[in-house]
Design a protein around this motif. Structure first.
Motif, PDB file in Angstrom:
ATOM      1  N   ASN A 175       0.857  -1.278   0.008  1.00 54.01           N
ATOM      2  CA  ASN A 175      -0.189  -0.236  -0.598  1.00 54.01           C
ATOM      3  C   ASN A 175       0.764   1.123   0.081  1.00 54.01           C
ATOM      4  N   ILE A 176       2.201   1.383   0.244  1.00 51.80           N
ATOM      5  CA  ILE A 176       3.183   2.710   0.438  1.00 51.80           C
ATOM      6  C   ILE A 176       4.447   2.341  -0.640  1.00 51.80           C
ATOM      7  N   ASN A 177       4.529   3.456  -1.232  1.00 50.18           N
ATOM      8  CA  ASN A 177       5.640   3.175  -2.084  1.00 50.18           C
ATOM      9  C   ASN A 177       6.872   2.711  -0.865  1.00 50.18           C
ATOM     10  N   PRO A 178       7.769   2.270  -1.389  1.00 52.13           N
ATOM     11  CA  PRO A 178       8.639   1.843  -0.178  1.00 52.13           C
ATOM     12  C   PRO A 178       9.782   2.988  -0.906  1.00 52.13           C
ATOM     13  N   LYS A 179       9.715   3.713  -1.295  1.00 49.79           N
ATOM     14  CA  LYS A 179      10.294   5.430  -1.267  1.00 49.79           C
ATOM     15  C   LYS A 179       9.805   6.217  -0.972  1.00 49.79           C
ATOM     16  N   VAL A 180       9.061   6.770  -0.337  1.00 46.32           N
ATOM     17  CA  VAL A 180       8.570   7.685  -0.122  1.00 46.32           C
ATOM     18  C   VAL A 180       9.158   8.133   1.173  1.00 46.32           C
ATOM     19  N   LEU A 181       9.089   9.979   1.816  1.00 41.60           N
ATOM     20  CA  LEU A 181       9.836  10.027   3.235  1.00 41.60           C
ATOM     21  C   LEU A 181       9.147  10.736   2.898  1.00 41.60           C
ATOM     22  N   PHE A 182       8.069  10.877   4.770  1.00 42.04           N
ATOM     23  CA  PHE A 182       7.778  12.308   5.039  1.00 42.04           C
ATOM     24  C   PHE A 182       8.153  13.471   5.189  1.00 42.04           C
ATOM     25  N   ILE A 183       8.774  14.315   5.499  1.00 41.55           N
ATOM     26  CA  ILE A 183       9.894  15.563   5.548  1.00 41.55           C
ATOM     27  C   ILE A 183       8.924  16.182   6.409  1.00 41.55           C
ATOM     28  N   VAL A 184       9.341  16.782   7.947  1.00 37.65           N
ATOM     29  CA  VAL A 184       9.102  17.752   8.089  1.00 37.65           C
ATOM     30  C   VAL A 184      10.045  18.672   8.843  1.00 37.65           C
ATOM     31  N   LYS A 185      10.122  19.715  10.090  1.00 35.47           N
ATOM     32  CA  LYS A 185      11.312  20.890   9.882  1.00 35.47           C
ATOM     33  C   LYS A 185      10.761  20.237  11.437  1.00 35.47           C
ATOM     34  N   ASP A 186      10.116  20.216  11.335  1.00 32.37           N
ATOM     35  CA  ASP A 186       9.614  19.774  13.566  1.00 32.37           C
ATOM     36  C   ASP A 186       9.482  18.152  14.135  1.00 32.37           C
ATOM     37  N   LYS A 187      10.455  17.751  15.018  1.00 27.49           N
ATOM     38  CA  LYS A 187      11.040  16.591  14.765  1.00 27.49           C
ATOM     39  C   LYS A 187      10.406  15.768  15.872  1.00 27.49           C
ATOM     40  N   THR A 188       8.952  16.967  16.774  1.00 27.87           N
ATOM     41  CA  THR A 188       8.048  16.300  17.275  1.00 27.87           C
ATOM     42  C   THR A 188       7.135  15.448  16.471  1.00 27.87           C
ATOM     43  N   LEU A 189       7.276  15.741  15.462  1.00 29.26           N
ATOM     44  CA  LEU A 189       5.849  15.411  14.607  1.00 29.26           C
ATOM     45  C   LEU A 189       5.554  13.390  15.664  1.00 29.26           C
ATOM     46  N   PHE A 190       7.226  13.251  15.568  1.00 27.87           N
ATOM     47  CA  PHE A 190       7.306  12.286  14.935  1.00 27.87           C
ATOM     48  C   PHE A 190       8.096  11.510  17.040  1.00 27.87           C
ATOM     49  N   GLY A 191       7.793  12.059  17.569  1.00 23.82           N
ATOM     50  CA  GLY A 191       7.661  11.742  18.676  1.00 23.82           C
ATOM     51  C   GLY A 191       8.865  12.153  19.516  1.00 23.82           C
ATOM     52  N   GLY A 192       9.700  12.524  18.472  1.00 24.02           N
ATOM     53  CA  GLY A 192      11.677  13.278  19.014  1.00 24.02           C
ATOM     54  C   GLY A 192      11.438  14.413  19.463  1.00 24.02           C
ATOM     55  N   GLY A 193      12.417  14.615  20.612  1.00 18.25           N
ATOM     56  CA  GLY A 193      12.530  15.729  21.744  1.00 18.25           C
ATOM     57  C   GLY A 193      11.052  16.331  22.469  1.00 18.25           C
ATOM     58  N   GLN A 194      10.878  17.755  23.144  1.00 12.16           N
ATOM     59  CA  GLN A 194      10.249  17.809  23.762  1.00 12.16           C
ATOM     60  C   GLN A 194       8.812  18.546  23.129  1.00 12.16           C
ATOM     61  N   GLN A 195       7.938  18.256  23.039  1.00 13.94           N
ATOM     62  CA  GLN A 195       6.994  19.805  22.107  1.00 13.94           C
ATOM     63  C   GLN A 195       6.374  21.074  22.685  1.00 13.94           C
ATOM     64  N   GLN A 196       7.060  22.021  23.130  1.00  9.76           N
ATOM     65  CA  GLN A 196       7.136  23.154  23.146  1.00  9.76           C
ATOM     66  C   GLN A 196       5.255  23.424  23.991  1.00  9.76           C
ATOM     67  N   SER A 197       5.264  24.188  24.665  1.00 11.09           N
ATOM     68  CA  SER A 197       4.360  24.756  25.493  1.00 11.09           C
ATOM     69  C   SER A 197       4.252  25.925  26.980  1.00 11.09           C
ATOM     70  N   GLY A 198       3.286  26.875  27.206  1.00 12.22           N
ATOM     71  CA  GLY A 198       3.670  27.739  27.784  1.00 12.22           C
ATOM     72  C   GLY A 198       4.723  29.073  27.029  1.00 12.22           C
ATOM     73  N   LEU A 199       5.083  29.363  28.131  1.00 15.23           N
ATOM     74  CA  LEU A 199       6.016  30.916  27.072  1.00 15.23           C
ATOM     75  C   LEU A 199       7.108  29.882  26.686  1.00 15.23           C
ATOM     76  N   ARG A 200       7.236  30.498  25.833  1.00 17.79           N
ATOM     77  CA  ARG A 200       7.748  30.765  24.575  1.00 17.79           C
ATOM     78  C   ARG A 200       8.333  31.564  23.215  1.00 17.79           C
ATOM     79  N   GLU A 201       9.495  31.398  22.375  1.00 17.74           N
ATOM     80  CA  GLU A 201      10.160  32.311  21.837  1.00 17.74           C
ATOM     81  C   GLU A 201       8.711  32.396  21.079  1.00 17.74           C
ATOM     82  N   TYR A 202       8.702  34.124  19.930  1.00 19.62           N
ATOM     83  CA  TYR A 202       7.426  33.531  19.248  1.00 19.62           C
ATOM     84  C   TYR A 202       8.630  33.562  17.519  1.00 19.62           C
ATOM     85  N   ASP A 203       7.708  32.091  17.191  1.00 18.79           N
ATOM     86  CA  ASP A 203       8.144  31.813  15.734  1.00 18.79           C
ATOM     87  C   ASP A 203       6.715  31.820  14.903  1.00 18.79           C
TER      88      ASP A 203
END
Length: 458
Positions: free
Chosen positions: A56-84
């Motif tokens: 069902n899935i093309n074996p060469k496909v990649l889902f690319i993001v700039k935020d690793k938290t979408l894949f469960g890596g790193g810590q999601q930011q909440s609360g007070l944070r610098e504006y982006d």
């Protein structure tokens, strides 16, 4: 004393106490039954998941993001944070960094990627179907050419190919609603029908002068129209009805349009907002002979994070392994209980056969051979329990497999329980070893009996 003679003698001893041997073996059989089913279910789930990913899935496909938290890596930011300006806040209060058009253009220039396609979140106001003035609301999304869908009517292109810019794919369950609303007589009649999708441009805050002008020329109706924002009608032709299949990787729950049509809708509905030309991520294909895992590593060096088809498979396997471990845990608990049963059975056997042990030792049987006799008896118990439990699981699983497959809608050619002989044989051998270990202390007690004292025992 020869090993074969000891094994035969152990078998005869167990036959003389059939009821006790059978009950002790059944205690082990409960654990063997549970573990055999657990192994079969795990193998069935892995093969099913592997088939889902592979077909069902093309074996060469990649889902690319700039935020690793979408894949469960790193810590999601909440609360007070610098504006982006390139970040968006989700409903849960976490901040996700988005891709901009500049990122998409940068990825498009890479030599190891092709077919760059931004992931857009589309919205529409309503839709109408040819031959009816009834309006319906629905989700709308871009057709994903990297995932195969099955059709209930009409046809879809092969994996990796896009639908036409004027085509639209409708979920089969939408057709059921339209039939119930008497828009069409049967679902298949929707194929070839025109569907008009109405999308809205975000409204802007008018000045006081503009409000006064509208009130003087169009009245309150003009203000209401202004609040609703500008709209555009896009007409598509229903190409196919997508159905949910057990062999499909995901359920089709929204209308699907081509890549170009999705971009047109997204740009129109976000122009003038902070989300214009910003995306959660993109899908792409590893180009030529480049391996997705190598492209993934290269992207990470440029602060882009990707997930491959193999990564998705690994996530599914992790869930399968967790569930299999939970089921196997119950089997292990049953085996622990059976260990004490074996110890108890063997101790009773030593006490009942004290004179027999003394006679064997008086006739020249060595202590270690006596210990081996009782260890082999324990091994026989483990063997019988393992075989009974494994064969019961195999028989019941084989009989219920068609019913289970149909009940959970796995689809034709799939089975949730897949029995393999090597794991079953390994399990039986492991249970024999467990039984031998459990019988160690009773065997040791029998080996240390003094033959004279044993013969005096009544």
């Amino acid at each position: 004393m020869r090993t074969t003679d000891i094994i035969r003698r152990a078998g005869r001893s167990l036959r003389q106490a059939k009821a006790r041997t059978l009950l002790t073996s059944l205690a082990i059989a409960v654990g063997a039954f549970t573990l055999t089913l657990s192994i079969a279910a795990g193998e069935g789930a892995r093969q099913y998941a592997d088939k889902l990913i592979g077909t069902n899935i093309n074996p060469k496909v990649l889902f690319i993001v700039k935020d690793k938290t979408l894949f469960g890596g790193g810590q999601q930011q909440s609360g007070l944070r610098e504006y982006d300006p390139n970040a968006s806040t989700t409903r849960t209060g976490t901040t996700v960094k988005q891709m901009t058009q500049a990122d998409v253009d940068k990825l498009s220039q890479r030599s190891d990627l092709e077919n760059i396609s931004p992931i857009t979140q589309l919205s529409m106001r309503y839709m109408t179907v040819e031959g009816s003035d009834k309006k319906f609301t629905s989700e709308i999304a871009k057709y994903d050419s990297t995932i195969r869908n099955e059709t209930a009517a009409g046809s879809l292109p092969q994996l990796g190919e896009q639908i036409g810019d004027g085509d639209i794919v409708m979920p089969e369950r939408f057709a059921d609603t339209l039939v119930a609303q008497k828009v069409v007589a049967k679902p298949a009649d929707l194929v070839g029908k025109k569907v008009t999708v109405t999308v809205a441009k975000p409204s802007t805050q008018p000045s006081q002068e503009e409000i006064n002008t509208i009130l003087s020329t169009e009245g309150t109706a003009g203000l209401a129209k202004l609040a609703q924002g500008e709209t555009r009608n896009l007409t598509f032709t229903v190409r196919a009805l997508a159905k949910k299949s057990a062999a499909a990787i995901a359920d089709v729950s929204s209308l699907q349009v081509s890549d170009n049509a999705a971009k047109e809708i997204y740009d129109y509905t976000t122009k003038g907002t902070d989300n214009y030309q910003k995306y959660i991520g993109v899908t792409a294909l590893a180009k030529g002979d480049d391996k997705p895992v190598e492209v993934k590593a290269a992207l990470e060096k440029d602060s882009y994070y990707a997930q491959t088809a193999e990564d998705l498979q690994g996530v599914i396997f992790t869930v399968v392994n967790t569930l299999q471990g939970i089921v196997a845990g119950f089997g292990v608990l049953a085996l622990l209980a059976s260990v004490f049963g074996i110890i108890n059975t063997q101790y009773i056997s030593v006490l009942e056969r004290t004179q027999q042990i003394g006679l064997m030792k008086a006739l020249g049987m060595r202590g270690r051979d006596v210990a081996r006799l009782f260890r082999y008896e324990a091994a026989w118990i483990g063997f019988l329990g393992g075989v009974i439990g494994a064969m019961a699981a195999w028989g019941l699983g084989t009989a219920l497999n068609p019913w289970i497959t149909e009940t959970i809608e796995l689809g034709e050619g799939n089975s949730i329980l897949i029995f393999q002989w090597l794991p079953i044989i390994s399990l039986v051998v492991a249970l024999m070893l467990v039984a031998v270990v459990a019988g160690y202390f009773p065997a040791r007690k029998a080996a240390k009996l003094d033959p004279i004292e044993a013969l005096r025992t009544e």
